[in-house]
Design a protein around this motif. Structure first.
Motif, PDB file in Angstrom:
ATOM      1  N   LYS A 145       8.264  32.338  28.201  1.00  0.00           N
ATOM      2  CA  LYS A 145       8.662  31.557  29.375  1.00  0.00           C
ATOM      3  C   LYS A 145       8.687  30.055  29.115  1.00  0.00           C
ATOM      4  O   LYS A 145       9.512  29.341  29.658  1.00  0.00           O
ATOM      5  N   GLY A 146       7.754  29.571  28.288  1.00  0.00           N
ATOM      6  CA  GLY A 146       7.681  28.137  28.032  1.00  0.00           C
ATOM      7  C   GLY A 146       8.467  27.701  26.806  1.00  0.00           C
ATOM      8  O   GLY A 146       8.534  26.515  26.511  1.00  0.00           O
ATOM      9  N   ARG A 147       9.024  28.686  26.097  1.00  0.00           N
ATOM     10  CA  ARG A 147       9.794  28.415  24.877  1.00  0.00           C
ATOM     11  C   ARG A 147       9.002  27.563  23.877  1.00  0.00           C
ATOM     12  O   ARG A 147       9.522  26.653  23.247  1.00  0.00           O
ATOM     13  N   ILE A 148       7.706  27.865  23.778  1.00  0.00           N
ATOM     14  CA  ILE A 148       6.827  27.205  22.819  1.00  0.00           C
ATOM     15  C   ILE A 148       6.546  28.211  21.704  1.00  0.00           C
ATOM     16  O   ILE A 148       6.035  29.294  21.971  1.00  0.00           O
ATOM     17  N   GLN A 149       6.894  27.874  20.487  1.00  0.00           N
ATOM     18  CA  GLN A 149       6.710  28.803  19.380  1.00  0.00           C
ATOM     19  C   GLN A 149       5.230  28.912  19.016  1.00  0.00           C
ATOM     20  O   GLN A 149       4.611  27.930  18.612  1.00  0.00           O
ATOM     21  N   THR A 150       4.681  30.117  19.183  1.00  0.00           N
ATOM     22  CA  THR A 150       3.284  30.354  18.828  1.00  0.00           C
ATOM     23  C   THR A 150       3.147  31.451  17.770  1.00  0.00           C
ATOM     24  O   THR A 150       2.048  31.705  17.310  1.00  0.00           O
ATOM     25  N   TRP A 151       4.236  32.084  17.370  1.00  0.00           N
ATOM     26  CA  TRP A 151       4.166  33.210  16.439  1.00  0.00           C
ATOM     27  C   TRP A 151       3.623  32.802  15.074  1.00  0.00           C
ATOM     28  O   TRP A 151       3.048  33.607  14.370  1.00  0.00           O
ATOM     29  N   ASN A 152       3.770  31.542  14.708  1.00  0.00           N
ATOM     30  CA  ASN A 152       3.294  31.086  13.399  1.00  0.00           C
ATOM     31  C   ASN A 152       2.070  30.174  13.521  1.00  0.00           C
ATOM     32  O   ASN A 152       1.749  29.445  12.609  1.00  0.00           O
TER      33      ASN A 152
END
Length: 179
Positions: free
Chosen positions: A161-168
């Protein structure tokens, strides 16, 4: 009574015998049961018969204990008592927010203070988080005082929803509690 120790029929039979003695003598009874980590070690049948059910919660790693009412036939169950374990016994905590907030002389990054409520009691809590890029494939995520599954869910919501990349990103978070 021919049944296993702590079974529903045994607990009900003992409680009904105590109830008849109580009514005959005009006395009061206080039952104490033990359970660990919200996994009941006794049947819930006792809770349906009594007037008040209180949970005394605590953790061996911390000096604070919580007295929570889950059933009260004569009053509210929204109250919450917080106590500090001292050498000479329990002492009531006047301002519980103080135990969740660390006093800093200067503003620090990675710290957020939020207001929350439990029953009728408001709290200020401090959350500390450190997020950094993962050097290797899968980032390590750890949490203290906060459910790691919930942390992963919040990170997934931030990403979607926030389009903040947290996968890495690796993440370490904790609720601050004073020992």
């Amino acid at each position: 009574m021919e049944s296993s120790a702590g079974s529903v029929s045994q607990v009900r039979n003992v409680q009904l015998n105590c109830l008849s003695i109580q009514k005959y003598q005009g006395s009061r009874f206080c039952y104490r049961t033990y359970y660990q980590r919200r996994i009941a070690c006794r049947p819930k049948v006792l809770e349906h018969i009594v007037d008040v059910v209180l949970y005394f919660e605590g953790d061996n790693n911390y000096v604070y204990r919580i007295l929570r009412s889950v059933k009260n036939r004569f009053g509210s169950t929204s109250e919450l008592g917080i106590f500090e374990m001292m050498e000479n016994g329990l002492k009531g905590v006047a301002n519980p927010s103080e135990m969740f907030i660390n006093q800093h002389d200067e503003p620090l990054s990675g710290i957020a203070i939020a207001a929350t409520i439990d029953g009728l009691r408001p709290f200020l809590i401090e959350t500390q988080a450190l997020v950094s890029s993962a050097v290797y494939g899968t980032p390590q995520r750890s949490s203290t005082g906060f459910d790691i599954r919930r942390l992963n869910m919040l990170l997934a919501v931030l990403e979607k929803k926030g389009r903040i990349q947290t996968w890495n990103q690796g993440c370490i978070s904790e609720y601050y509690r004073r020992h």
